[in-house]
Design a protein around this motif. Structure first.
Motif, PDB file in Angstrom:
ATOM      1  N   LEU A 163       0.869  -1.175   0.000  1.00  0.00           N
ATOM      2  CA  LEU A 163       0.000   0.000   0.000  1.00  0.00           C
ATOM      3  C   LEU A 163       0.908   1.229   0.000  1.00  0.00           C
ATOM      4  N   PRO A 164       0.984   1.947  -1.107  1.00  0.00           N
ATOM      5  CA  PRO A 164       1.934   3.061  -1.224  1.00  0.00           C
ATOM      6  C   PRO A 164       1.824   4.100  -0.119  1.00  0.00           C
ATOM      7  N   PHE A 323     -18.972  -3.554  -3.542  1.00  0.00           N
ATOM      8  CA  PHE A 323     -18.862  -2.264  -2.877  1.00  0.00           C
ATOM      9  C   PHE A 323     -17.599  -1.528  -3.304  1.00  0.00           C
ATOM     10  N   VAL A 324     -16.711  -2.208  -4.011  1.00  0.00           N
ATOM     11  CA  VAL A 324     -15.429  -1.613  -4.379  1.00  0.00           C
ATOM     12  C   VAL A 324     -15.595  -0.404  -5.295  1.00  0.00           C
ATOM     13  N   HIS A 364      -7.044  -4.924  -8.650  1.00  0.00           N
ATOM     14  CA  HIS A 364      -6.791  -3.475  -8.582  1.00  0.00           C
ATOM     15  C   HIS A 364      -7.973  -2.743  -9.204  1.00  0.00           C
ATOM     16  N   HIS A 365      -8.400  -1.660  -8.549  1.00  0.00           N
ATOM     17  CA  HIS A 365      -9.566  -0.900  -9.009  1.00  0.00           C
ATOM     18  C   HIS A 365      -9.267   0.596  -8.912  1.00  0.00           C
ATOM     19  N   THR A 369      -7.113   1.864  -5.359  1.00  0.00           N
ATOM     20  CA  THR A 369      -7.769   0.856  -4.522  1.00  0.00           C
ATOM     21  C   THR A 369      -7.426  -0.573  -4.925  1.00  0.00           C
ATOM     22  N   ARG A 370      -7.109  -1.363  -3.916  1.00  0.00           N
ATOM     23  CA  ARG A 370      -6.954  -2.796  -4.098  1.00  0.00           C
ATOM     24  C   ARG A 370      -8.075  -3.504  -3.350  1.00  0.00           C
ATOM     25  N   LEU A 371      -8.506  -4.610  -3.908  1.00  0.00           N
ATOM     26  CA  LEU A 371      -9.581  -5.411  -3.313  1.00  0.00           C
ATOM     27  C   LEU A 371      -9.089  -6.832  -3.135  1.00  0.00           C
TER      28      LEU A 371
END
Length: 406
Positions: A163-164, A323-324, A364-365, A369-371
């Motif tokens: 997570l950057p 929900f992403v 990746h979204h 955002t990552r899911l």
């Protein structure tokens, strides 16, 4: 760990989601699905060119008819108002058996016949009987294996997630995810205890449960859920509701999890701090919560983040992967979800994919955002898992900038 919770009046974000194509199709499935699930294998196994003795044909047909009649009746008694556990086990088991028989009747009925044609085995009773025994053999093997897979303690799946925006002080934070335990008609209290023992070996900083704890009320399934109170985490144990909680007194499950020492993140967040850095751990009710009619229950991301520093990284718990879209729009760093079971019994994942953006794994979204979508820790309904193994997930969070001591 600091608690900074907030709830706001419902706004446009809390509106019930538009019904998907899968939900619209579901209106017709109760009428046509049972017929297809039993009629197709009946035809392939008994009437596809085999010259069975009359007794075999009559008895076989009778068994398929009994399955067609008993399955929906047992499921209605088991999951309807009567909540009869034995009926639920019977109906769910018949559903799993019929799905596997249907799937392999279709696949082998076409592919094996084609292969036999290429091999020079022409039309006739021999080819039909080869197909029959292949369908029965493959189905029996998969059902036996699938039952063992469903009942075992899940294997641990471990992965690093970068997570950057995660501070160096939080690098290596260990987050364990369990979800979709679905305590239900089959008593799995011992299984539950063994799952919790496995979780405790992972030395988690944060343990998350992303909903669908059980099928049934908290009072009814309490014995199976009680081992969750033994789960250990150095910084937080957090929980959000799934859609199945809203079939059976969701507030009762929220209260029980609170009693067991878990933080129910109902549109709120907590702060996890380590090494001078902070992570926002937020959670929202399931997207079906508002339509349940239960006062105060709704998916409200703005409320979950209210008061949080927008420059801090956010770990969001949301039961359903879909929900992403909202999470990505809000710049969430990582969303943890369950719900899909990875399809549970292949090839059901193709139907799940109609309703959800992903079935399992890390995706990746948007720009940030990552899911991560878990295949689930337990199982729903049919006590089988075929090509969709259950899991306990260990996610090790990594920062873009490693601490100097590492």
């Amino acid at each position: 760990m600091t608690d900074t919770s907030s709830t706001r009046p419902a706004d446009s974000e809390a509106k019930a989601p538009r019904r998907s194509l899968l939900h619209r199709l579901m209106r017709y499935l109760p009428m046509i699905a049972p017929v297809l699930l039993w009629a197709v294998p009946c035809w392939v196994l008994l009437y596809g060119g085999q010259d069975w003795p009359a007794l075999v044909t009559v008895v076989g047909t009778a068994l398929f008819v009994v399955g067609l009649v008993v399955m929906p009746l047992a499921m209605a008694r088991g999951h309807g108002r009567r909540q009869q556990d034995r009926a639920a086990v019977l109906g769910d088991s018949l559903l799993g058996i019929s799905w596997v028989l249907f799937t392999w009747s279709v696949l082998l009925g076409v592919l094996l016949r084609l292969a036999l044609t290429v091999a020079g085995v022409g039309e006739g009773e021999d080819r039909a009987r080869i197909v029959t025994w292949a369908v029965l053999g493959v189905s029996a093997a998969l059902l036996a294996w699938g039952y063992a897979e469903a009942r075992r303690v899940p294997r641990v799946r471990s992965l690093d997630v970068q997570l950057p925006r995660l501070g160096a002080g939080l690098d290596g934070l260990r987050v364990v995810l369990i979800t979709d335990t679905h305590y239900g008609p089959l008593d799995r209290a011992r299984w539950s205890a063994r799952v919790c023992e496995t979780v405790n070996t992972l030395e988690a900083d944060v343990v998350c449960h992303t909903g669908d704890i059980a099928d049934g009320t908290a009072a009814r399934r309490r014995a199976q859920a009680t081992p969750l109170g033994s789960v250990r985490a150095t910084r937080a144990r957090v929980y959000v509701t799934g859609n199945h909680e809203y079939y059976s007194e969701a507030q009762g499950w929220v209260d029980l999890m609170d009693e067991l020492g878990w933080e129910p993140l109902r549109n709120r967040h907590v702060l996890v701090e380590r090494g001078g850095d902070t992570l926002v751990v937020a959670g929202v009710d399931d997207v079906t919560a508002e339509s349940s009619g239960l006062a105060g229950h709704r998916a409200h991301l703005a409320g979950a983040l209210n008061g949080a520093d927008p420059d801090l990284p956010v770990l969001l718990l949301a039961h359903q992967p879909k929900f992403v879209d909202r999470a990505a729009a809000a710049g969430i760093d990582l969303q943890l979800s369950g719900h899909t079971h990875g399809g549970q019994i292949w090839p059901f994942h193709y139907l799940v994919r109609i309703d959800q953006p992903t079935v399992a794994g890390l995706t990746h979204h948007g720009t940030r955002t990552r899911l991560y979508t878990s295949r689930g820790t337990g199982f729903w309904g049919p006590p089988f898992r075929v090509f969709a193994p259950s899991e306990i997930t260990l996610l090790v969070l990594r920062s873009a900038e490693q601490p100097a001591s590492k």
